[in-house]
Design a protein around this motif. Structure first.
Motif, PDB file in Angstrom:
ATOM      1  N   TRP A   5      -4.246   0.885   3.337  1.00 54.17           N
ATOM      2  CA  TRP A   5      -3.855   2.266   3.029  1.00 54.17           C
ATOM      3  C   TRP A   5      -3.207   2.278   1.651  1.00 54.17           C
ATOM      4  O   TRP A   5      -2.537   1.336   1.254  1.00 54.17           O
ATOM      5  CB  TRP A   5      -2.873   2.770   4.086  1.00 54.17           C
ATOM      6  CG  TRP A   5      -2.439   4.207   3.951  1.00 54.17           C
ATOM      7  CD1 TRP A   5      -3.049   5.306   4.493  1.00 54.17           C
ATOM      8  CD2 TRP A   5      -1.289   4.692   3.240  1.00 54.17           C
ATOM      9  NE1 TRP A   5      -2.349   6.443   4.160  1.00 54.17           N
ATOM     10  CE2 TRP A   5      -1.263   6.099   3.392  1.00 54.17           C
ATOM     11  CE3 TRP A   5      -0.294   4.088   2.492  1.00 54.17           C
ATOM     12  CZ2 TRP A   5      -0.280   6.890   2.835  1.00 54.17           C
ATOM     13  CZ3 TRP A   5       0.691   4.880   1.924  1.00 54.17           C
ATOM     14  CH2 TRP A   5       0.695   6.266   2.102  1.00 54.17           C
ATOM     15  N   LYS A   6      -3.437   3.355   0.908  1.00 54.73           N
ATOM     16  CA  LYS A   6      -2.870   3.467  -0.426  1.00 54.73           C
ATOM     17  C   LYS A   6      -2.343   4.880  -0.619  1.00 54.73           C
ATOM     18  O   LYS A   6      -3.047   5.843  -0.335  1.00 54.73           O
ATOM     19  CB  LYS A   6      -3.941   3.149  -1.475  1.00 54.73           C
ATOM     20  CG  LYS A   6      -3.422   3.072  -2.904  1.00 54.73           C
ATOM     21  CD  LYS A   6      -4.545   2.665  -3.836  1.00 54.73           C
ATOM     22  CE  LYS A   6      -4.056   2.604  -5.282  1.00 54.73           C
ATOM     23  NZ  LYS A   6      -5.127   2.215  -6.211  1.00 54.73           N
ATOM     24  N   GLY A   7      -1.114   5.003  -1.022  1.00 58.52           N
ATOM     25  CA  GLY A   7      -0.518   6.322  -1.189  1.00 58.52           C
ATOM     26  C   GLY A   7       0.856   6.205  -1.797  1.00 58.52           C
ATOM     27  O   GLY A   7       1.086   5.385  -2.691  1.00 58.52           O
ATOM     28  N   SER A   8       1.796   6.993  -1.294  1.00 56.59           N
ATOM     29  CA  SER A   8       3.154   6.917  -1.828  1.00 56.59           C
ATOM     30  C   SER A   8       4.172   7.267  -0.749  1.00 56.59           C
ATOM     31  O   SER A   8       3.863   7.958   0.215  1.00 56.59           O
ATOM     32  CB  SER A   8       3.320   7.879  -3.005  1.00 56.59           C
ATOM     33  OG  SER A   8       3.097   9.215  -2.590  1.00 56.59           O
ATOM     34  N   ILE A   9       5.373   6.727  -0.928  1.00 62.62           N
ATOM     35  CA  ILE A   9       6.496   7.019  -0.039  1.00 62.62           C
ATOM     36  C   ILE A   9       7.556   7.722  -0.879  1.00 62.62           C
ATOM     37  O   ILE A   9       7.815   7.334  -2.027  1.00 62.62           O
ATOM     38  CB  ILE A   9       7.072   5.730   0.561  1.00 62.62           C
ATOM     39  CG1 ILE A   9       6.076   5.123   1.548  1.00 62.62           C
ATOM     40  CG2 ILE A   9       8.385   6.000   1.277  1.00 62.62           C
ATOM     41  CD1 ILE A   9       6.571   3.851   2.181  1.00 62.62           C
ATOM     42  N   SER A  10       8.162   8.743  -0.323  1.00 69.16           N
ATOM     43  CA  SER A  10       9.204   9.443  -1.065  1.00 69.16           C
ATOM     44  C   SER A  10      10.451   9.618  -0.218  1.00 69.16           C
ATOM     45  O   SER A  10      10.364   9.753   1.001  1.00 69.16           O
ATOM     46  CB  SER A  10       8.691  10.825  -1.516  1.00 69.16           C
ATOM     47  OG  SER A  10       8.409  11.643  -0.399  1.00 69.16           O
ATOM     48  N   PHE A  11      11.600   9.552  -0.881  1.00 65.12           N
ATOM     49  CA  PHE A  11      12.858   9.928  -0.233  1.00 65.12           C
ATOM     50  C   PHE A  11      13.664  10.698  -1.267  1.00 65.12           C
ATOM     51  O   PHE A  11      13.917  10.214  -2.362  1.00 65.12           O
ATOM     52  CB  PHE A  11      13.611   8.706   0.328  1.00 65.12           C
ATOM     53  CG  PHE A  11      14.150   7.748  -0.684  1.00 65.12           C
ATOM     54  CD1 PHE A  11      15.510   7.676  -0.956  1.00 65.12           C
ATOM     55  CD2 PHE A  11      13.296   6.885  -1.359  1.00 65.12           C
ATOM     56  CE1 PHE A  11      16.003   6.778  -1.877  1.00 65.12           C
ATOM     57  CE2 PHE A  11      13.788   5.977  -2.284  1.00 65.12           C
ATOM     58  CZ  PHE A  11      15.148   5.919  -2.551  1.00 65.12           C
ATOM     59  N   GLY A  12      13.988  11.930  -0.921  1.00 65.34           N
ATOM     60  CA  GLY A  12      14.598  12.817  -1.900  1.00 65.34           C
ATOM     61  C   GLY A  12      13.597  13.097  -3.013  1.00 65.34           C
ATOM     62  O   GLY A  12      12.457  13.457  -2.765  1.00 65.34           O
ATOM     63  N   LEU A  13      14.007  12.885  -4.256  1.00 69.23           N
ATOM     64  CA  LEU A  13      13.124  13.109  -5.403  1.00 69.23           C
ATOM     65  C   LEU A  13      12.485  11.818  -5.892  1.00 69.23           C
ATOM     66  O   LEU A  13      11.765  11.813  -6.895  1.00 69.23           O
ATOM     67  CB  LEU A  13      13.923  13.759  -6.546  1.00 69.23           C
ATOM     68  CG  LEU A  13      14.523  15.141  -6.233  1.00 69.23           C
ATOM     69  CD1 LEU A  13      15.345  15.637  -7.415  1.00 69.23           C
ATOM     70  CD2 LEU A  13      13.413  16.142  -5.898  1.00 69.23           C
ATOM     71  N   VAL A  14      12.743  10.718  -5.186  1.00 69.83           N
ATOM     72  CA  VAL A  14      12.171   9.422  -5.579  1.00 69.83           C
ATOM     73  C   VAL A  14      10.796   9.253  -4.952  1.00 69.83           C
ATOM     74  O   VAL A  14      10.630   9.386  -3.736  1.00 69.83           O
ATOM     75  CB  VAL A  14      13.084   8.254  -5.142  1.00 69.83           C
ATOM     76  CG1 VAL A  14      12.469   6.925  -5.551  1.00 69.83           C
ATOM     77  CG2 VAL A  14      14.468   8.408  -5.751  1.00 69.83           C
ATOM     78  N   ASN A  15       9.797   8.968  -5.777  1.00 70.81           N
ATOM     79  CA  ASN A  15       8.430   8.789  -5.301  1.00 70.81           C
ATOM     80  C   ASN A  15       7.964   7.367  -5.626  1.00 70.81           C
ATOM     81  O   ASN A  15       8.077   6.907  -6.758  1.00 70.81           O
ATOM     82  CB  ASN A  15       7.493   9.811  -5.960  1.00 70.81           C
ATOM     83  CG  ASN A  15       6.122   9.808  -5.315  1.00 70.81           C
ATOM     84  OD1 ASN A  15       5.943  10.234  -4.186  1.00 70.81           O
ATOM     85  ND2 ASN A  15       5.132   9.322  -6.048  1.00 70.81           N
ATOM     86  N   ILE A  16       7.448   6.652  -4.612  1.00 71.88           N
ATOM     87  CA  ILE A  16       7.069   5.254  -4.790  1.00 71.88           C
ATOM     88  C   ILE A  16       5.591   5.052  -4.466  1.00 71.88           C
ATOM     89  O   ILE A  16       5.205   5.113  -3.296  1.00 71.88           O
ATOM     90  CB  ILE A  16       7.907   4.332  -3.874  1.00 71.88           C
ATOM     91  CG1 ILE A  16       9.387   4.703  -3.956  1.00 71.88           C
ATOM     92  CG2 ILE A  16       7.671   2.873  -4.206  1.00 71.88           C
ATOM     93  CD1 ILE A  16      10.218   4.086  -2.851  1.00 71.88           C
TER      94      ILE A  16
END
Length: 274
Positions: A5-16
């Motif tokens: 799987w390929k995508g992103s994880i975010s918490f608050g305004l932080v995007n990884i």
């Protein structure tokens, strides 16, 4: 390591930007089933119970059985659109909790998380934040067309995502039969049991536990190979469907074309020689 799987994880305004890799593997030894008479592998066919005939892959549709023999048919396009509609979203960490608050019965599968090309700095930030806070992140993700509840935690130097069951996927313990009601325990028996637990208490070392059955089974297989106690099928599968027939016809056609081309080539060669 294969990316699942390929995508992103975010918490608050932080995007990884991240990639997901399976953290565990099934090492069960798979045994084939053979026909005892000739040692030919047994194959399994998809057969329609109503028509009593084999069904091709293209003639199969997916459906939900909402009552006995009553179905709602869902075509591939509908399912694909629904999957994309949800899968394209980034994985957002909804809450932060203590891992001790989640009973192990909820845990399902583990995945390693690695940062994508531009995600190293944000990845390190989330890892350090989880380490310092002693918390884990609770998130949602869609994997293989199924929405999963998941937790993100630190494992050694890596971030790990573990899918966990939704509450309605964990069966009610009240439905488990024959669980004894609370009974009076003899104190002497309890003291002895606690003493035994104390004697067997140690630090958890995963490497000291091995699959003894799998090891013994592989040893047995190797012994049989070494002593030539092996079998081989002396029969080839008999073509019995349209696909096999078409393959045979195409092979014959190709062979015919090749045979016809050869005389033409020789004729041209003769002309050049003269």
């Amino acid at each position: 390591m294969h990316t699942v799987w390929k995508g992103s994880i975010s918490f608050g305004l932080v995007n990884i930007p991240v990639k997901l890799h399976t953290a565990t593997e099934n090492k069960d030894i798979k045994l084939r089933q053979l026909h005892k008479e000739c040692n030919t592998p047994i194959s399994y066919k998809k057969v329609c119970e109503g028509c009593n005939k084999e069904v091709k892959e293209e003639d199969i549709v997916k459906a939900y059985e909402y009552a006995k023999n009553k179905f709602v048919v869902l075509d591939d396009e509908e399912l694909e659109n629904l999957r994309k509609e949800n899968e394209d979203k980034a994985v957002e960490i909804i809450d932060f909790v203590k891992i001790e608050e989640i009973d192990p019965i909820y845990f399902d599968r583990s995945y390693f998380l690695s940062p994508d090309t531009t995600g190293s700095k944000a990845y390190s930030l989330l890892r350090k934040t989880l380490e310092e806070s002693g918390k884990i992140g609770v998130a949602k993700i869609i994997i293989r067309s199924k929405e999963q509840l998941a937790i993100v935690r630190v494992y050694k130097d890596s971030l790990v995502m573990e899918t966990i069951h939704f509450p309605d996927e964990v069966r009610d313990v009240a439905d488990v039969p024959n669980i004894p009601s609370e009974q009076i325990v003899v104190q002497k028996e309890l003291d002895t049991a606690l003493m035994l637990v104390d004697q067997l208490t140690t630090e958890f070392e995963p490497t000291k536990y091995t699959d003894e059955y799998r090891t013994a089974l592989m040893e047995l297989i190797e012994e049989k190979k070494a002593s030539n106690t092996v079998t081989a099928s002396d029969k080839q599968p008999v073509p019995n469907n349209v696909t096999d027939l078409m393959t045979a016809l195409q092979a014959s056609l190709d062979k015919t074309k090749t045979t016809k081309k050869k005389p033409t080539t020789r004729k041209r060669a003769t002309k050049k020689t003269s």
